[in-house]
Motif scaffolding. Structure first.
Motif, mmCIF file in Angstrom:
data_model
loop_
_atom_site.group_PDB
_atom_site.id
_atom_site.type_symbol
_atom_site.label_atom_id
_atom_site.label_comp_id
_atom_site.label_asym_id
_atom_site.label_seq_id
_atom_site.Cartn_x
_atom_site.Cartn_y
_atom_site.Cartn_z
ATOM 1 N N MET A 4 0.835 -1.206 0.000
ATOM 2 C CA MET A 4 0.000 0.000 0.000
ATOM 3 C C MET A 4 0.865 1.250 0.000
ATOM 4 O O MET A 4 0.597 2.204 -0.729
ATOM 5 N N ALA A 5 1.927 1.245 0.816
ATOM 6 C CA ALA A 5 2.821 2.400 0.862
ATOM 7 C C ALA A 5 3.515 2.600 -0.478
ATOM 8 O O ALA A 5 3.655 3.728 -0.966
ATOM 9 N N ALA A 6 3.955 1.490 -1.092
ATOM 10 C CA ALA A 6 4.589 1.597 -2.405
ATOM 11 C C ALA A 6 3.618 2.170 -3.428
ATOM 12 O O ALA A 6 3.981 3.004 -4.263
ATOM 13 N N GLY A 7 2.358 1.724 -3.352
ATOM 14 C CA GLY A 7 1.354 2.263 -4.266
ATOM 15 C C GLY A 7 1.110 3.735 -4.059
ATOM 16 O O GLY A 7 0.958 4.499 -5.016
ATOM 17 N N LEU A 8 1.101 4.169 -2.803
ATOM 18 C CA LEU A 8 0.892 5.591 -2.521
ATOM 19 C C LEU A 8 2.047 6.435 -3.050
ATOM 20 O O LEU A 8 1.844 7.549 -3.544
ATOM 21 N N VAL A 9 3.256 5.908 -2.944
ATOM 22 C CA VAL A 9 4.399 6.644 -3.495
ATOM 23 C C VAL A 9 4.259 6.774 -5.003
ATOM 24 O O VAL A 9 4.515 7.837 -5.588
ATOM 25 N N GLN A 10 3.852 5.691 -5.661
ATOM 26 C CA GLN A 10 3.622 5.747 -7.102
ATOM 27 C C GLN A 10 2.575 6.797 -7.451
ATOM 28 O O GLN A 10 2.728 7.569 -8.398
ATOM 29 N N MET A 11 1.503 6.801 -6.684
ATOM 30 C CA MET A 11 0.377 7.669 -7.012
ATOM 31 C C MET A 11 0.644 9.137 -6.700
ATOM 32 O O MET A 11 -0.051 10.020 -7.213
ATOM 33 N N ALA A 12 1.647 9.405 -5.865
ATOM 34 C CA ALA A 12 1.887 10.767 -5.400
ATOM 35 C C ALA A 12 2.079 11.744 -6.544
ATOM 36 O O ALA A 12 1.659 12.897 -6.462
ATOM 37 N N ILE A 13 2.730 11.289 -7.613
ATOM 38 C CA ILE A 13 2.960 12.202 -8.732
ATOM 39 C C ILE A 13 2.259 11.740 -10.007
ATOM 40 O O ILE A 13 2.272 12.456 -11.013
ATOM 41 N N SER A 14 1.635 10.566 -9.973
ATOM 42 C CA SER A 14 1.108 9.988 -11.201
ATOM 43 C C SER A 14 -0.018 10.810 -11.816
ATOM 44 O O SER A 14 -0.023 11.074 -13.013
ATOM 45 N N ARG A 15 -0.984 11.224 -11.007
ATOM 46 C CA ARG A 15 -2.156 11.906 -11.566
ATOM 47 C C ARG A 15 -1.795 13.263 -12.159
ATOM 48 O O ARG A 15 -2.259 13.623 -13.242
ATOM 49 N N ALA A 16 -0.941 14.029 -11.451
ATOM 50 C CA ALA A 16 -0.518 15.318 -12.002
ATOM 51 C C ALA A 16 0.235 15.122 -13.313
ATOM 52 O O ALA A 16 0.104 15.919 -14.246
ATOM 53 N N ARG A 17 1.006 14.036 -13.385
ATOM 54 C CA ARG A 17 1.747 13.741 -14.606
ATOM 55 C C ARG A 17 0.800 13.466 -15.766
ATOM 56 O O ARG A 17 1.057 13.864 -16.912
ATOM 57 N N GLU A 18 -0.314 12.784 -15.512
ATOM 58 C CA GLU A 18 -1.261 12.495 -16.576
ATOM 59 C C GLU A 18 -1.926 13.770 -17.091
ATOM 60 O O GLU A 18 -2.106 13.945 -18.303
ATOM 61 N N TYR A 19 -2.305 14.652 -16.190
ATOM 62 C CA TYR A 19 -2.901 15.916 -16.624
ATOM 63 C C TYR A 19 -1.928 16.697 -17.501
ATOM 64 O O TYR A 19 -2.315 17.283 -18.533
ATOM 65 N N GLU A 20 -0.660 16.741 -17.105
ATOM 66 C CA GLU A 20 0.335 17.488 -17.879
ATOM 67 C C GLU A 20 0.556 16.846 -19.241
ATOM 68 O O GLU A 20 0.687 17.539 -20.255
ATOM 69 N N ALA A 21 0.595 15.508 -19.287
ATOM 70 C CA ALA A 21 0.766 14.827 -20.566
ATOM 71 C C ALA A 21 -0.451 15.037 -21.466
ATOM 72 O O ALA A 21 -0.311 15.137 -22.688
ATOM 73 N N ASP A 22 -1.647 15.105 -20.880
ATOM 74 C CA ASP A 22 -2.835 15.432 -21.679
ATOM 75 C C ASP A 22 -2.676 16.805 -22.324
ATOM 76 O O ASP A 22 -2.951 16.990 -23.514
ATOM 77 N N ARG A 23 -2.237 17.778 -21.530
ATOM 78 C CA ARG A 23 -2.109 19.142 -22.037
ATOM 79 C C ARG A 23 -1.055 19.239 -23.144
ATOM 80 O O ARG A 23 -1.325 19.760 -24.231
ATOM 81 N N VAL A 24 0.128 18.692 -22.860
ATOM 82 C CA VAL A 24 1.204 18.761 -23.849
ATOM 83 C C VAL A 24 0.859 17.919 -25.076
ATOM 84 O O VAL A 24 1.108 18.326 -26.219
ATOM 85 N N GLY A 25 0.261 16.749 -24.857
ATOM 86 C CA GLY A 25 -0.125 15.903 -25.980
ATOM 87 C C GLY A 25 -1.151 16.566 -26.879
ATOM 88 O O GLY A 25 -1.085 16.455 -28.109
ATOM 89 N N ALA A 26 -2.125 17.267 -26.272
ATOM 90 C CA ALA A 26 -3.127 17.977 -27.068
ATOM 91 C C ALA A 26 -2.472 19.062 -27.917
ATOM 92 O O ALA A 26 -2.885 19.308 -29.066
ATOM 93 N N GLU A 27 -1.442 19.698 -27.382
ATOM 94 C CA GLU A 27 -0.735 20.721 -28.149
ATOM 95 C C GLU A 27 0.086 20.094 -29.267
ATOM 96 O O GLU A 27 0.153 20.642 -30.373
ATOM 97 N N ILE A 28 0.702 18.933 -29.014
ATOM 98 C CA ILE A 28 1.482 18.257 -30.058
ATOM 99 C C ILE A 28 0.582 17.817 -31.212
ATOM 100 O O ILE A 28 0.913 18.012 -32.388
ATOM 101 N N ALA A 29 -0.563 17.220 -30.864
ATOM 102 C CA ALA A 29 -1.489 16.756 -31.906
ATOM 103 C C ALA A 29 -2.294 17.892 -32.497
ATOM 104 O O ALA A 29 -2.810 17.779 -33.621
#
Length: 318
Positions: free
Chosen positions: A191-216
């Motif tokens: 559970m702790a390992a999962g929380l560490v993974q999740m700590a930055i994962s969601r913000a990273r997805e939002y940023e990739a959505d934004r940059v990806g939309a600009e690339i496409a």
């Protein structure tokens, strides 16, 4: 900033791995665990792309592929990477009916982007471009190393915790906590390992959505693709991801059936939130707001047996 995130995340997971070793075997166990974790970090850094590509049986493709849809897929990725001033990544397809995609690799010069055959089958060309632009954004943002290495180490922590169930506890005085401590750690460490993974994962997805939309150049195509992928992913089980849940964070939409909540324990933001952010970006870029996308009927119950393909538009995979 991405290098700092990578270092912090690896340090946290390595410390957790060492702590688990200490609970299982005292100071000796911790030393062994830290040596193993250090070796895994180095191995994952140099082999990040190969680990995941082999796991999902990814098949390299290029402009000479006999299938016209695949040739278009390759050409669009090459063109978007060139327009974004990025090195050309390795390009692959994954033989899996669930529509999804991910990127991997330690840096933009050693990156790979992959789509499942289900993605190429079910989405339009514009939607596929949007999805792969999102993956190129992960490469450009250097997220791929973080995603792959953390998936590898988190999976190892879960495996070590399971090992503790059978070999932990007992009367060994060098092992802190005894059987109760071992059982508690077996539950809490993953559970702790999962929380560490999740700590930055969601913000990273939002940023990739934004940059990806600009690339496409088309936020709405990516928004439509996300809705379709989520709907189908609830109907078609990705058995490789189910057997290796730590790798689920690599994908554009969580491939694990029935996990879409936007909460502390989710590696991905809720698709509805991502779509709204993309539509807001589209409005700023001058796109007219289209009607809501209704890609498929209600997903229905999740299959726990061999995945079956739901009724869908005809595509190149039969």
């Amino acid at each position: 900033m991405n290098h700092l995130k990578t270092f912090t995340l690896l340090a946290a997971l390595t410390a957790l791995f060492g702590g688990l070793g200490y609970m299982l075997g005292g100071p000796t166990g911790m030393l062994i665990a830290l040596v193993i974790a250090g070796g895994m970090n180095l191995f994952s850094y140099w082999n990040a792309d190969k680990i995941v590509l082999r796991m999902y049986r990814a098949q390299p493709v290029d402009e000479n592929h006999p299938n016209a849809v695949v040739r278009t897929y390759v050409a669009d990725i090459v063109q978007m990477a060139r327009d974004a001033s990025m090195p050309r990544p390795a390009i692959a397809i994954i033989p899996n009916d669930q529509p999804n995609a991910f990127a991997t690799g330690r840096n933009p010069q050693n990156a790979a982007v992959c789509a499942t055959t289900g993605l190429l089958d079910m989405l339009t060309r514009e939607e596929i471009r949007g999805v792969m632009a999102h993956e190129l954004a992960h490469v450009r943002n250097r997220d791929t190393l973080t995603m792959t290495v953390t998936a590898t180490i988190a999976g190892a922590i879960a495996a070590l915790a399971n090992f503790a169930l059978f070999f932990g506890g007992g009367d060994d005085r060098e092992r802190p906590g005894g059987i109760i401590g071992t059982l508690a750690l077996m539950i809490l460490a993953p559970m702790a390992a999962g929380l560490v993974q999740m700590a930055i994962s969601r913000a990273r997805e939002y940023e990739a959505d934004r940059v990806g939309a600009e690339i496409a150049g088309d936020p709405q195509a990516l928004a439509s693709a996300l809705q379709k992928i989520e709907a189908y992913s609830k109907r078609i089980v990705n058995m490789t991801a189910e057997r290796n849940p730590a790798s689920g964070q690599l994908f554009i939409i969580n491939p694990l059936a029935g996990r879409g909540a936007d909460n502390l324990f989710s590696t991905h933001p809720a698709t509805g939130n991502r779509v709204r952010a993309l539509m807001d970006l589209g409005a700023k870029m001058g796109f007219r707001t289209p009607p809501p996308v209704s890609p498929v009927a209600s997903p229905g119950p999740v299959s726990t047996s061999v995945p079956t393909t739901p009724s869908r538009p005809a595509g190149p995979w039969g």
